[in-house]
Design a protein around this motif. Structure first.
Motif, mmCIF file in Angstrom:
data_model
loop_
_atom_site.group_PDB
_atom_site.id
_atom_site.type_symbol
_atom_site.label_atom_id
_atom_site.label_comp_id
_atom_site.label_asym_id
_atom_site.label_seq_id
_atom_site.Cartn_x
_atom_site.Cartn_y
_atom_site.Cartn_z
ATOM 1 N N ASP A 21 0.823 -1.209 0.000
ATOM 2 C CA ASP A 21 0.000 0.000 0.000
ATOM 3 C C ASP A 21 0.864 1.271 0.000
ATOM 4 O O ASP A 21 1.814 1.375 0.781
ATOM 5 C CB ASP A 21 -0.899 -0.034 1.232
ATOM 6 C CG ASP A 21 -2.039 0.966 1.151
ATOM 7 O OD1 ASP A 21 -1.775 2.156 0.874
ATOM 8 O OD2 ASP A 21 -3.190 0.550 1.361
ATOM 9 N N LEU A 45 -1.209 -2.571 9.893
ATOM 10 C CA LEU A 45 -2.609 -2.538 9.459
ATOM 11 C C LEU A 45 -2.724 -2.040 8.021
ATOM 12 O O LEU A 45 -1.981 -1.148 7.598
ATOM 13 C CB LEU A 45 -3.444 -1.651 10.393
ATOM 14 C CG LEU A 45 -3.438 -2.071 11.863
ATOM 15 C CD1 LEU A 45 -4.429 -1.225 12.656
ATOM 16 C CD2 LEU A 45 -3.747 -3.551 12.038
ATOM 17 N N ARG A 46 -3.653 -2.620 7.282
ATOM 18 C CA ARG A 46 -3.837 -2.267 5.879
ATOM 19 C C ARG A 46 -5.326 -2.078 5.574
ATOM 20 O O ARG A 46 -6.162 -2.787 6.138
ATOM 21 C CB ARG A 46 -3.301 -3.383 4.980
ATOM 22 C CG ARG A 46 -1.819 -3.677 5.118
ATOM 23 C CD ARG A 46 -0.965 -2.592 4.471
ATOM 24 N NE ARG A 46 0.440 -2.940 4.548
ATOM 25 C CZ ARG A 46 1.261 -2.613 5.559
ATOM 26 N NH1 ARG A 46 0.792 -1.921 6.584
ATOM 27 N NH2 ARG A 46 2.520 -2.978 5.547
ATOM 28 N N ASP A 47 -5.625 -1.189 4.597
ATOM 29 C CA ASP A 47 -7.011 -1.063 4.133
ATOM 30 C C ASP A 47 -7.413 -2.277 3.298
ATOM 31 O O ASP A 47 -8.546 -2.722 3.343
ATOM 32 C CB ASP A 47 -7.183 0.218 3.306
ATOM 33 C CG ASP A 47 -7.172 1.458 4.186
ATOM 34 O OD1 ASP A 47 -7.467 1.316 5.387
ATOM 35 O OD2 ASP A 47 -6.858 2.554 3.681
ATOM 36 N N ASN A 48 -6.490 -2.765 2.457
ATOM 37 C CA ASN A 48 -6.713 -3.987 1.676
ATOM 38 C C ASN A 48 -8.033 -3.951 0.893
ATOM 39 O O ASN A 48 -8.864 -4.854 1.025
ATOM 40 C CB ASN A 48 -6.679 -5.201 2.633
ATOM 41 C CG ASN A 48 -6.587 -6.511 1.884
ATOM 42 O OD1 ASN A 48 -6.165 -6.555 0.731
ATOM 43 N ND2 ASN A 48 -6.991 -7.588 2.540
ATOM 44 N N PRO A 49 -8.249 -2.905 0.065
ATOM 45 C CA PRO A 49 -9.548 -2.772 -0.608
ATOM 46 C C PRO A 49 -9.704 -3.720 -1.805
ATOM 47 O O PRO A 49 -8.710 -4.135 -2.405
ATOM 48 C CB PRO A 49 -9.514 -1.327 -1.109
ATOM 49 C CG PRO A 49 -8.062 -1.070 -1.362
ATOM 50 C CD PRO A 49 -7.315 -1.845 -0.307
ATOM 51 N N ALA A 50 -10.958 -4.050 -2.118
ATOM 52 C CA ALA A 50 -11.283 -4.691 -3.392
ATOM 53 C C ALA A 50 -11.693 -3.567 -4.327
ATOM 54 O O ALA A 50 -12.715 -2.938 -4.127
ATOM 55 C CB ALA A 50 -12.413 -5.696 -3.210
ATOM 56 N N HIS A 53 -6.499 0.492 -5.853
ATOM 57 C CA HIS A 53 -5.508 0.372 -4.786
ATOM 58 C C HIS A 53 -4.248 1.099 -5.239
ATOM 59 O O HIS A 53 -3.699 0.803 -6.299
ATOM 60 C CB HIS A 53 -5.204 -1.126 -4.569
ATOM 61 C CG HIS A 53 -4.314 -1.407 -3.400
ATOM 62 N ND1 HIS A 53 -3.248 -2.265 -3.479
ATOM 63 C CD2 HIS A 53 -4.345 -0.959 -2.125
ATOM 64 C CE1 HIS A 53 -2.649 -2.331 -2.294
ATOM 65 N NE2 HIS A 53 -3.299 -1.551 -1.456
#
Lengths: 95, 416
Positions: A21, A45-50, A53
């Motif tokens: 990220d 910690l990560r947002d890790n979006p679908a 990015h």
């Protein structure tokens, strides 16, 4: 995947290594109050979006520049590529 | 209906007209004591052990698609407990022991086959590392056996022993490891849970949590609100998306892992082998196909497919180890979404929200963990205390510096 390098043009993604990220540019101030908690969030910690990015790629087998690539994690479609240096400078983080 | 050889014979003589669906298709009730989100291996196993082991009666499993449609049907079906670290090895050995009694326990043929797993050694340093790992396994009650190159050659004569760069110097064998028919694991747990009264609700997507004053009261779904005393989340690659609905950010990135199967062959590969110099693991399915895989693609992804450079890398690893593979045609390849945690180890823990529990971060080791993951998550949900083998799998281990980093890679999920 083809990454359209801002200086070198289209390059195979195999020439790059992946860090993660692009928020990793925003390294917290280690001297500030609450640095412990800030570094925990920054490092782990990560947002890790679908979907879209923004992420850091390193042109290891090319000009060794860091890029900020905006890529869709559902389709692998790359929509924009910037030099990470420019992104960091715009935030006032790099000389 | 109990399955048995006698039942098969009876049905054969009566035209197979007496078979019944293995689980019901119930409509959701307005409220359950425990709601499990995710009808995969871990979610169904959790519901099964909650009902069978922990005496819970009012349970639902919510699945957005069909049960077993995610990673439990997309892995390379390997079971083993060859871990080293204290936080991991007792848990995975517990899991392997559950695999050994699973089919009798849930009365379903999951084709558990303890054909053994062999990690190959290619250098003196690697032999030292594997000796240490084997000793750690034995200390935790697992089995491990260090083999010489000659012993490996007797069992796997077709491997490339004299490769100039990566000669085979021996191997670490775990004879109790092996493979399992992965879909049957989901179906067996589903049938076992359903017969104990668990409602398995498919085509029911969770769209949000109802959280008031720090307590989770239930879930909003595509089929309406469902109240719950406790909510357990077991959604693998979608963990970050699901927990974001509760306002949480996780120490997880989602990555794609590819797997492959060749055309069917006569029996050629007796057990599971792994290449110690690259990343390649292979076994032969009971249908005859060689099932194999390798590394992650290495970038965040929610697409259940990968790219060609990793296909090439996996094929090169296979050819370096097992040159006969070059004559075999590839039948299918696919991808699954791995919930890669920051230290390569899972999380089974409460959250800061009362009544909301999380199970995830399985990286690409989730399949072998299915029985113990279900048991330990059920233990946590039923008793609010962690199971003795899963005490290390906490959210706060990153804050406390108690990472369980089996590969020693640091906080870089694509390298675990």
């Amino acid at each position: 995947m083809i990454i359209n390098h801002p200086l070198l043009g289209p390059c195979d993604a195999q020439e790059f290594t992946y860090l993660g990220d692009a928020s990793l540019i925003d390294r917290p101030d280690g001297m500030a109050d609450g640095a412990d908690a800030a570094f925990h969030d920054y490092l782990y910690l990560r947002d890790n979006p679908a979907g879209l990015h923004r992420e850091l790629w390193f042109h290891e087998q090319g000009d060794r520049s860091w890029l900020v690539v905006t890529r869709d994690t559902v389709t692998h479609d790359i929509t924009s590529v910037e030099l990470a240096r420019d992104v960091a400078r715009a935030k006032g983080r790099s000389a | 209906m109990r399955y048995s050889g006698f039942r098969v014979l009876q049905q054969a003589l009566t035209g197979h007209k007496g078979w019944q669906p293995a689980w019901r298709d119930p409509a959701p009730k307005p409220r359950y004591d425990i709601v499990i989100i995710g009808g995969g291996g871990h979610g169904l196993a959790t519901a099964y052990y909650l009902a069978r082991q922990f005496g819970q009666a009012n349970i639902a499993v919510l699945e957005k698609g069909w049960i077993g449609g995610g990673n439990v049907g997309r892995n390379t079906t390997i079971i083993r407990s060859n871990y080293m670290l204290d936080g991991n090895e007792p848990f995975y050995e517990f899991s392997l022991k559950l695999w050994e009694g699973l089919e009798q326990d849930f009365n379903y043929n999951a084709m558990v086959s303890q054909r053994g797993i062999l990690n190959l050694i290619h250098s003196d340093a690697q032999r030292d590392a594997f000796t240490r790992r084997g000793n750690a396994m034995i200390l935790n009650g697992a089995d491990a056996e260090l083999l010489t190159a000659e012993q490996v050659r007797r069992e796997y004569p077709f491997l490339n022993f004299d490769n100039a760069r990566f000669p085979i110097k021996g191997g670490l064998a775990q004879r109790r490891g092996g493979t399992v028919r992965h879909d049957a694991v989901a179906w067996g747990y589903a049938r076992g849970a359903d017969s104990r009264g668990v409602d398995i609700i498919q085509n029911c997507e969770v769209t949000g949590f109802r959280i008031e004053n720090g307590t989770c009261l239930g879930v909003e779904t595509s089929r309406g609100f469902i109240g719950a005393g406790k909510v357990g989340v077991a959604v693998a690659g979608n963990s970050s998306r699901m927990m974001a609905k509760a306002g949480m950010r996780l120490p997880i990135e989602s990555h794609v892992l590819q797997a492959f199967v060749t055309e069917g062959l006569k029996p050629v590969l007796p057990g599971v082998i792994t290449f110690g110099a690259g990343h390649f693991y292979c076994s032969q399915s009971d249908k005859g196909g060689l099932v194999f895989g390798g590394d992650l693609d290495g970038y965040n992804s929610y697409a259940q497919r990968g790219n060609l450079p990793v296909v090439e890398d996996v094929a090169e690893g296979g050819m370096a180890l097992f040159p006969g593979l070059g004559r075999v045609r590839l039948l299918r390849m696919w991808g699954g979404i791995m919930d890669m945690s920051m230290d390569g180890s899972p999380i089974i823990d409460r959250t800061h929200i009362d009544g909301l529990y999380f199970n995830g971060g399985w990286c690409y080791g989730g399949f072998k963990a299915t029985p113990a993951s279900g048991w330990c998550f059920a233990h946590l949900l039923a008793t609010d205390t962690p199971h003795p083998t899963a005490t290390a799998y906490r959210f706060d281990r990153f804050k406390r510096g108690r990472m369980i980093d089996e590969k020693g890679m640091g906080a870089q999920p694509n390298l675990h």
